[in-house]
Write an enzyme that holds these catalytic residues in place. Structure first.
Site, PDB file in Angstrom:
ATOM      1  N   GLY A 177       0.905  -1.197  -0.093  1.00  0.00           N
ATOM      2  CA  GLY A 177       0.057   0.089  -0.158  1.00  0.00           C
ATOM      3  C   GLY A 177       0.826   1.271  -0.052  1.00  0.00           C
ATOM      4  N   GLY A 178       0.252   2.481   0.478  1.00  0.00           N
ATOM      5  CA  GLY A 178       1.026   3.547   0.631  1.00  0.00           C
ATOM      6  C   GLY A 178       2.417   3.385   1.319  1.00  0.00           C
ATOM      7  N   GLY A 411      23.212  13.704 -29.952  1.00  0.00           N
ATOM      8  CA  GLY A 411      22.609  14.217 -28.509  1.00  0.00           C
ATOM      9  C   GLY A 411      23.339  13.505 -27.501  1.00  0.00           C
ATOM     10  CB  ALA A 412      23.727   9.807 -27.160  1.00  0.00           C
TER      11      ALA A 412
HETATM   12  C1  HXC Z   1      -2.802  -4.524  12.476  1.00  0.00           C
HETATM   13  C2  HXC Z   1      -1.786  -6.347  11.584  1.00  0.00           C
HETATM   14  C3  HXC Z   1      -1.870  -5.705  10.308  1.00  0.00           C
HETATM   15  C4  HXC Z   1      -2.220  -4.220   9.996  1.00  0.00           C
HETATM   16  C5  HXC Z   1      -0.809  -7.489  10.202  1.00  0.00           C
HETATM   17  N1  HXC Z   1      -1.230  -7.624  11.274  1.00  0.00           N
HETATM   18  N2  HXC Z   1      -1.074  -6.480   9.522  1.00  0.00           N
HETATM   19  N3  HXC Z   1      -2.453  -5.686  12.397  1.00  0.00           N
HETATM   20  N4  HXC Z   1      -2.714  -3.877  11.152  1.00  0.00           N
HETATM   21  N5  HXC Z   1      -2.043  -3.561   8.870  1.00  0.00           N
HETATM   22  C6  HXC Z   1      -1.187  -8.580  12.345  1.00  0.00           C
HETATM   23  C7  HXC Z   1      -2.038  -9.654  12.202  1.00  0.00           C
HETATM   24  O1  HXC Z   1      -3.194  -9.605  12.572  1.00  0.00           O
HETATM   25  C8  HXC Z   1      -1.428 -10.712  12.994  1.00  0.00           C
HETATM   26  O2  HXC Z   1      -1.775 -10.670  14.274  1.00  0.00           O
HETATM   27  C9  HXC Z   1       0.192 -10.398  12.799  1.00  0.00           C
HETATM   28  O3  HXC Z   1      -0.033  -8.852  12.449  1.00  0.00           O
HETATM   29  C10 HXC Z   1       0.742 -11.397  11.669  1.00  0.00           C
HETATM   30  O4  HXC Z   1      -0.021 -11.182  10.678  1.00  0.00           O
HETATM   31  P1  HXC Z   1      -0.140 -12.661   9.936  1.00  0.00           P
HETATM   32  O5  HXC Z   1      -1.380 -12.188   8.715  1.00  0.00           O
HETATM   33  O6  HXC Z   1      -0.491 -13.638  10.678  1.00  0.00           O
HETATM   34  O7  HXC Z   1       1.106 -12.688   9.041  1.00  0.00           O
HETATM   35  P2  HXC Z   1       1.433 -13.090   7.551  1.00  0.00           P
HETATM   36  O8  HXC Z   1       0.481 -14.351   7.325  1.00  0.00           O
HETATM   37  O9  HXC Z   1       3.036 -13.370   7.129  1.00  0.00           O
HETATM   38  O10 HXC Z   1       0.979 -12.257   6.562  1.00  0.00           O
HETATM   39  C11 HXC Z   1       1.585 -10.796   6.548  1.00  0.00           C
HETATM   40  C12 HXC Z   1       0.534  -9.798   5.825  1.00  0.00           C
HETATM   41  C13 HXC Z   1      -0.882  -9.873   6.157  1.00  0.00           C
HETATM   42  C14 HXC Z   1       0.524 -10.370   3.958  1.00  0.00           C
HETATM   43  C15 HXC Z   1       1.262  -8.653   5.809  1.00  0.00           C
HETATM   44  O11 HXC Z   1      -0.860  -9.813   7.546  1.00  0.00           O
HETATM   45  C16 HXC Z   1      -1.492  -8.752   5.550  1.00  0.00           C
HETATM   46  O12 HXC Z   1      -2.240  -9.132   4.394  1.00  0.00           O
HETATM   47  N6  HXC Z   1      -1.920  -7.659   6.289  1.00  0.00           N
HETATM   48  C17 HXC Z   1      -2.571  -6.621   6.086  1.00  0.00           C
HETATM   49  C18 HXC Z   1      -1.951  -5.792   5.065  1.00  0.00           C
HETATM   50  C19 HXC Z   1      -2.691  -4.450   4.721  1.00  0.00           C
HETATM   51  O13 HXC Z   1      -3.797  -4.467   3.988  1.00  0.00           O
HETATM   52  N7  HXC Z   1      -2.460  -3.433   5.203  1.00  0.00           N
HETATM   53  C20 HXC Z   1      -2.834  -2.169   5.022  1.00  0.00           C
HETATM   54  C21 HXC Z   1      -2.160  -1.742   3.793  1.00  0.00           C
HETATM   55  S1  HXC Z   1      -2.667   0.009   3.287  1.00  0.00           S
HETATM   56  P3  HXC Z   1      -1.715 -11.991  15.376  1.00  0.00           P
HETATM   57  O14 HXC Z   1      -1.983 -11.262  16.526  1.00  0.00           O
HETATM   58  O15 HXC Z   1      -2.655 -12.986  14.822  1.00  0.00           O
HETATM   59  O16 HXC Z   1      -0.249 -12.444  15.425  1.00  0.00           O
HETATM   60  C22 HXC Z   1      -1.625   0.644   3.891  1.00  0.00           C
HETATM   61  C23 HXC Z   1      -1.949   2.171   3.573  1.00  0.00           C
HETATM   62  C24 HXC Z   1      -0.767   3.123   4.164  1.00  0.00           C
HETATM   63  O17 HXC Z   1      -0.461   0.478   4.669  1.00  0.00           O
HETATM   64  C25 HXC Z   1      -1.151   4.371   3.487  1.00  0.00           C
HETATM   65  C26 HXC Z   1       0.012   5.254   3.684  1.00  0.00           C
HETATM   66  C27 HXC Z   1      -0.209   6.543   2.872  1.00  0.00           C
END
Ligand code: HXC
Length: 521
Positions: A177-178, A411-412
């Site tokens: 994401g961002g 030019g290069a």
């Molecule tokens: C809160 C999160 C989290 C999140 C993971 N966790 N991402 N908690 N916010 N964004 C937590 C999970 O609940 C889990 O908690 C632990 O971290 C480990 O995650 P898993 O899913 O078990 O790990 P894994 O299987 O390795 O997968 C990793 C992952 C997946 C691919 C990153 O967790 C995932 O898809 N997370 C969400 C990603 C996402 O969409 N993020 C937002 C992106 S948008 P427990 O307690 O069970 O251990 C963004 C916007 C930014 O970031 C904008 C900036 C401008």
């Protein structure tokens, strides 16, 4: 009596110390043994293990370890999913953060972001490199807009710090994401094969929106970003080698834009300089590997190539001459004959600006037949992208020395740091060909009628081409005009470059006062 009082006080302190140590142990344990095991199982190190490997032994000082949870008996997110602090690399201070995936997936909430901002601020105040070890699930979903704002605060600081301190990003897990934009705003991105990914939208979203199916690794893995997108600059096989690469890169960089890169003991290049007389083939249309030339010229033959797998028709990297760090730019005749195209223009111009920002002299090895022709390049905006190269070299005020190895056409020729773009010194090898275009193309245009009317057009073309080559495709016309300072024996290249850099060591050049130019992005 006094003795008794003091013992009582010590006992009270002892209890508090135990509490402190207990709390510190809890924070240092991160998400706990199970999650650490999962992290190791995924082929990744923990945040603290990474810091231990990266820094000089025993130099890490943690800051704000207890930020976040105020209920110290029930820590929900120890350290808030991030370890921050400072330490030494080869004896030089760096500030860093390491996201801890074992705590809430290293996700970024308001306190987590504040910890990153604090190390960026301290790095700026103290003129020290800032290093980010990224391994995070992105914005902490539970913290909503506060998490988003945290990213915004980091992006702002990355931008303000750009060109002031080196900012280096290691991607050691997911970056989605961002969240990818903080690394993208920093100077160099390192990725680890198989365990790190960067993307704006993940495979699931892509599938639901476009129907396209793609794996995480193909979409945003280390190879993809090092070879295809050009987003990343370095690729490592393991986390350990990635951290070692970062230490190596830092050895070429000053700590800030007012400093100088550390000097090292000069080492002669390996190999015999006589070999320089054999690398460029007699046939001007035959390719060779420009790395062979660079290795025979720079200290120890060592070149740290940047974006080595991307836009391989050009080469950029760090090396040393007589112990002094320099930025090296070269055309690579082995790929696309060393032509300039869109991607290589981006790659080189960004690097030129980097070296200029951090006081690294630029050494350019030129062998360029021209800009790559074709609709793909024109439609893609080669005019706009090629202009970046002209702009970046023109604007750069660090010492600029160019060596024309062979082709320098059109030019290069101008774009690859010619004297017109204010190269301080341009040398040419005797094999240099400097002209508006290559002999074949020029003869077809200039002698079109003669060739058409000749009894044997092919023989006439061959004769005229040979004549043109002898007359124009050499360095002496450019030399006579002063565009080239000297034609040098290839074996003297290293010595001449070292002498020239010594003569330019005190170079000062000022640009007219302005807010900033309009870089043709
Ligand atoms: C809160 C999160 C989290 C999140 C993971 N966790 N991402 N908690 N916010 N964004 C937590 C999970 O609940 C889990 O908690 C632990 O971290 C480990 O995650 P898993 O899913 O078990 O790990 P894994 O299987 O390795 O997968 C990793 C992952 C997946 C691919 C990153 O967790 C995932 O898809 N997370 C969400 C990603 C996402 O969409 N993020 C937002 C992106 S948008 P427990 O307690 O069970 O251990 C963004 C916007 C930014 O970031 C904008 C900036 C401008």
């Amino acid at each position: 009596m006094d003795q008794q009082k003091s013992l009582e006080a010590n006992a009270g302190m002892q209890k508090k110390l135990e509490q402190l140590e207990n709390l510190r142990r809890k924070v240092q344990a991160g998400g706990g043994a199970k999650r650490v095991e999962k992290q190791h199982g995924a082929g990744k190190l923990t945040a603290r293990e990474r810091i231990d490997i990266l820094l000089d032994s025993g130099t890490f000082v943690e800051i704000n370890a207890f930020a976040g949870d105020s209920d110290i008996d029930n820590l929900k997110n120890p350290g808030e999913g991030i370890v921050t602090g400072y330490g030494l690399i080869d004896g030089r201070k760096v500030y860093l953060f390491a996201q801890d995936f074992t705590v809430a997936g290293g996700s970024l909430g308001a306190v987590h972001a504040a910890k990153i901002c604090k190390v960026l601020d301290l790095a700026m105040k103290t003129g020290s490199p800032a290093i980010g070890l990224n391994d995070s699930g992105g914005a902490r979903i539970q913290e909503g807009v506060d998490a988003l704002n945290g990213y915004g605060e980091i992006f702002y600081r990355n931008t303000i710090a750009s060109g002031v301190i080196p900012q280096l990003s290691l991607i050691m897990g997911p970056s989605a994401g961002g969240a990818v934009y903080s690394p993208a705003l920093t100077d160099f991105i390192f990725m680890v094969q198989s365990t790190s990914q960067m993307f704006i939208t993940g495979p699931e979203v892509i599938k639901s929106v476009t129907g396209e199916e793609v794996s995480m690794e193909t979409l945003g893995g280390a190879l993809t970003h090092n070879q295809v997108s050009g987003v990343a600059h370095f690729m490592a096989e393991s986390e350990e080698s990635c951290l070692a690469m970062l230490r190596q890169l830092l050895s070429y960089l000053p700590s800030n834009n007012l400093g100088e890169a550390p000097e090292q003991q000069p080492v002669e290049p390996p190999g015999n300089p006589e070999e320089l007389l054999r690398i460029i083939p007699d046939n001007p249309n035959q390719a060779y590997d420009v790395r062979e030339i660079i290795r025979l010229v720079v200290d120890g033959g060592e070149l740290l190539e940047v974006q080595a797998l991307y836009a391989t028709n050009g080469l950029i990297g760090f090396a040393r001459l007589n112990g002094q760090a320099v930025g090296v730019v070269a055309n690579q005749p082995k790929h696309l004959a060393g032509c300039l195209d869109i991607n290589v223009s981006d790659k080189i111009s960004r690097f030129v600006r980097y070296c200029d920002a951090f006081n690294l002299p630029l050494i350019t090895f030129m062998d360029v037949p021209g800009f790559l022709p074709g609709t793909a390049q024109e439609y893609g905006g080669i005019i706009r992208h090629g202009a970046k190269l002209l702009y970046a070299y023109s604007e750069a005020t660090v010492p600029k020395v160019t060596v024309i190895l062979r082709k320098a056409y059109g030019g290069a020729y101008l774009a690859m740091c010619s004297s017109a773009l204010r190269a301080d010194v341009v040398f040419a090898w005797p094999s240099a060909e400097i002209a508006v275009m290559g002999p074949e193309g020029a003869v077809n245009i200039v002698y079109r009628n003669e060739i058409a009317n000749a009894g044997d057009p092919a023989a006439a073309r061959a004769n005229l081409t040979a004549e043109y080559r002898a007359k124009f495709a050499n360095p002496y016309i450019a030399c006579s005009r002063g565009y080239v300072e000297d034609v040098i024996d290839p074996r003297d290249t290293r010595a001449r470059l070292i002498k020239t850099l010594q003569s330019l060591a005190t170079k000062r050049e000022k640009m007219p006062p302005k807010k900033h130019g309009v870089f043709p992005v």
